[in-house]
Motif scaffolding. Structure first.
Motif, short mmCIF file in Angstrom:
data_model
loop_
_atom_site.label_atom_id
_atom_site.label_comp_id
_atom_site.label_asym_id
_atom_site.label_seq_id
_atom_site.Cartn_x
_atom_site.Cartn_y
_atom_site.Cartn_z
N GLU A 97 -2.07 -12.22 7.60
CA GLU A 97 -0.69 -13.01 7.27
C GLU A 97 0.40 -11.88 6.93
O GLU A 97 1.56 -12.21 6.50
CB GLU A 97 -0.78 -14.14 6.65
CG GLU A 97 -1.58 -15.04 7.04
CD GLU A 97 -1.84 -16.34 6.03
OE1 GLU A 97 -1.30 -16.38 4.87
OE2 GLU A 97 -2.84 -17.26 6.37
N SER A 98 -0.12 -10.53 6.52
CA SER A 98 0.65 -9.73 5.78
C SER A 98 0.79 -8.31 6.80
O SER A 98 0.35 -7.38 6.30
CB SER A 98 0.42 -9.29 4.50
OG SER A 98 1.43 -8.61 3.71
N PRO A 99 1.23 -8.40 8.14
CA PRO A 99 0.90 -7.14 8.77
C PRO A 99 1.57 -5.74 8.07
O PRO A 99 2.64 -6.08 7.44
CB PRO A 99 1.70 -7.50 10.16
CG PRO A 99 2.25 -8.84 9.86
CD PRO A 99 1.94 -9.47 8.52
N GLY A 100 0.73 -4.74 8.21
CA GLY A 100 1.29 -3.41 7.70
C GLY A 100 0.93 -3.38 6.58
O GLY A 100 0.83 -2.08 5.76
N THR A 101 0.31 -4.35 5.72
CA THR A 101 -0.22 -4.00 4.27
C THR A 101 -1.69 -3.59 4.59
O THR A 101 -2.50 -4.18 5.15
CB THR A 101 0.07 -5.40 3.61
OG1 THR A 101 1.20 -5.88 3.50
CG2 THR A 101 -0.38 -5.18 1.91
N GLY A 102 -1.97 -2.64 3.73
CA GLY A 102 -3.74 -2.20 3.46
C GLY A 102 -4.06 -2.16 2.39
O GLY A 102 -3.39 -2.55 1.28
N VAL A 103 -5.42 -2.59 2.27
CA VAL A 103 -6.57 -2.74 1.11
C VAL A 103 -7.61 -1.83 1.37
O VAL A 103 -8.14 -1.97 2.38
CB VAL A 103 -6.82 -4.00 0.98
CG1 VAL A 103 -7.79 -3.98 -0.37
CG2 VAL A 103 -5.46 -5.02 0.45
N LEU A 104 -7.93 -0.92 0.41
CA LEU A 104 -9.03 -0.09 0.40
C LEU A 104 -9.91 -0.50 -0.56
O LEU A 104 -9.41 -0.45 -1.77
CB LEU A 104 -8.62 1.22 0.32
CG LEU A 104 -10.18 2.21 0.09
CD1 LEU A 104 -10.73 2.39 1.52
CD2 LEU A 104 -9.97 3.28 -0.74
N ILE A 105 -11.14 -1.04 -0.25
CA ILE A 105 -12.09 -1.46 -1.51
C ILE A 105 -13.01 -0.18 -1.41
O ILE A 105 -13.60 0.14 -0.29
CB ILE A 105 -12.76 -2.62 -1.03
CG1 ILE A 105 -11.73 -3.76 -0.92
CG2 ILE A 105 -14.16 -2.70 -1.94
CD1 ILE A 105 -12.47 -5.20 -0.51
N ALA A 106 -13.16 0.43 -2.59
CA ALA A 106 -14.20 1.53 -2.74
C ALA A 106 -15.23 1.27 -3.62
O ALA A 106 -14.89 1.07 -4.68
CB ALA A 106 -13.49 2.68 -3.02
N PRO A 107 -16.48 0.95 -3.27
CA PRO A 107 -17.50 0.87 -4.27
C PRO A 107 -17.83 1.87 -5.04
O PRO A 107 -17.95 1.72 -6.20
CB PRO A 107 -18.94 0.70 -3.39
CG PRO A 107 -18.26 0.45 -1.78
CD PRO A 107 -17.04 0.88 -1.81
N ASN A 108 -17.28 3.20 -4.62
CA ASN A 108 -17.30 4.36 -5.59
C ASN A 108 -16.30 5.32 -5.05
O ASN A 108 -16.18 5.62 -4.00
CB ASN A 108 -18.86 4.94 -5.72
CG ASN A 108 -19.00 5.60 -6.89
OD1 ASN A 108 -18.10 6.50 -7.05
ND2 ASN A 108 -19.98 5.14 -7.55
N PHE A 109 -15.28 5.69 -6.12
CA PHE A 109 -14.43 6.73 -5.97
C PHE A 109 -14.92 7.92 -5.89
O PHE A 109 -14.01 9.10 -5.58
CB PHE A 109 -13.27 6.53 -6.52
CG PHE A 109 -12.30 5.25 -6.26
CD1 PHE A 109 -11.49 5.21 -5.16
CD2 PHE A 109 -12.53 4.09 -7.06
CE1 PHE A 109 -10.76 4.20 -4.75
CE2 PHE A 109 -11.58 3.02 -6.59
CZ PHE A 109 -10.91 2.98 -5.23
N SER A 110 -16.00 8.28 -6.40
CA SER A 110 -16.42 10.00 -6.85
C SER A 110 -16.88 10.43 -5.49
O SER A 110 -17.63 9.77 -4.61
CB SER A 110 -17.36 10.02 -7.83
OG SER A 110 -18.71 9.70 -7.38
N ILE A 111 -16.64 11.54 -4.98
CA ILE A 111 -17.08 12.39 -3.77
C ILE A 111 -18.59 12.17 -3.77
O ILE A 111 -19.31 12.09 -2.91
CB ILE A 111 -16.35 13.68 -3.46
CG1 ILE A 111 -16.78 14.14 -2.07
CG2 ILE A 111 -16.63 14.50 -4.62
CD1 ILE A 111 -16.02 13.53 -1.08
N GLY A 112 -19.35 12.55 -4.86
CA GLY A 112 -20.54 12.74 -4.91
C GLY A 112 -21.30 11.36 -4.70
O GLY A 112 -22.53 11.39 -3.77
#
Ligand SMILES: NC(=O)C1=CN([C@@H]2O[C@H](COP(=O)(O)OP(=O)(O)OC[C@H]3O[C@@H](n4cnc5c(N)ncnc54)[C@H](O)[C@@H]3O)[C@@H](O)[C@H]2O)C=CC1
Ligand SMILES: O=C(O)C1=N[C@H](C(=O)O)C[C@H](O)C1
Length: 251
Positions: A97-112
């Motif tokens: 219902e909100s075209p253009g809006t993005g959400v990223l869910i990251a279980p973990n943000f560390s590269i390792g």
């Protein structure tokens, strides 16, 4: 507003949130426009013109915060855990219902940790057995960790794709819980010990050999490059993205 990205942090007084506040303040091309704690008015996000909200709170809070953000066209970068299929479906509905809006869910943000998940998924089809041990500080609210849950799901997907049979396990008696949680057929063991931060081992076993993939986050700063990268990318990535690996050129 120019080219400077206007970023808010929700959960700004928490362990990772306070680190994120410092990281956003120090980041080139970003301005910290709001730092919200529990009980603060979400209206601050619209009043300050936040373009991206970094959500680092608690599984009980994240849905309300994200609904507000998405309905107001504010992109979300989410580290908070507790994701289920039902929650993801609700979020996907708001995003539709909100075209253009993005959400990223990251279980973990560390590269390792992202690489640990990738390597575990790559290795899974070659081994009869795979179990996950996650080790965290004792103030963590949830178990198993979001990272361990995702790792187990990825291992399970790889095993299914390779038509592997269920894992060997002769256990028929003992104490409840001794074999950990069963995530999609993969056992996950959660350790909570003072002094630890965030650590994970994936143990894979085959005939006469084992492979252990281990990752250690030694400081909350380990999550910051991933958060900043995500804040920069999410504005051009509408809809729901699950996993930081989707923002990295891993292949
Ligand atoms: N994806 C990732 O890489 C990482 C994710 N996490 C996750 O982030 C979440 C937070 O972790 P910690 O910082 O260790 O917890 P914490 O308990 O130290 O911090 C959470 C903060 O959020 C606040 N809060 C709760 N509800 C709120 C609301 N409605 N609005 C604003 N603030 C609110 C709390 O008062 C607290 O200050 C957890 O789910 C954790 O698993 C933590 C580290 C890395
Ligand atoms: O609560 C934490 O600390 C962490 N939470 C995330 C998780 O549950 O996987 C990421 C990291 O493990 C730190």
């Amino acid at each position: 507003m120019g080219d400077t990205l206007r970023v808010a942090v929700i959960g700004a007084k928490g362990r990772i949130g306070s680190e994120a506040v410092r990281a956003v303040e120090a980041a080139a091309g970003m301005e910290l426009v709001a730092a919200l704690g529990r009980g603060d008015d979400l209206g601050e996000l619209t009043r300050t013109g936040a373009q991206v909200a970094v959500e680092l709170t608690h599984p009980d809070s994240v849905m309300e915060n994200l609904e507000f953000c998405v309905r107001n066209g504010i992109h979300g970068v989410v580290g908070t855990t507790g994701w289920t299929d039902e929650r993801l479906a609700r979020l996907t509905g708001w995003l539709a219902e909100s075209p253009g809006t993005g959400v990223l869910i990251a279980p973990n943000f560390s590269i390792g940790a992202v690489l640990t998940m990738r390597f575990a998924a790559q290795a899974a089809r070659f081994f009869e057995s795979a179990e996950v041990i996650e080790l965290h500080h004792p103030t963590k609210a949830d178990a198993p960790s979001g990272t361990a849950t995702r790792t187990a799901q990825l291992i399970a997907e790889a095993r299914r794709a390779a038509d592997l049979p269920p894992q060997p396990d002769a256990t028929t008696t003992g104490l409840p819980g001794a074999r950990g949680a069963d995530v999609d057929g993969v056992h996950v063991h959660s350790v909570r010990v003072r002094g630890l931060l965030a650590h994970q081992e994936v143990l894979l076993g085959g005939q006469g050999e084992t492979l252990t993939i281990r990752h250690d986050s030694l400081h909350h700063s380990s999550f910051m490059p991933g958060i900043l990268l995500a804040a920069r990318k999410v504005t051009g990535t509408p809809g729901l993205t699950f996993g930081l690996e989707n923002y990295l050129d891993l292949d």
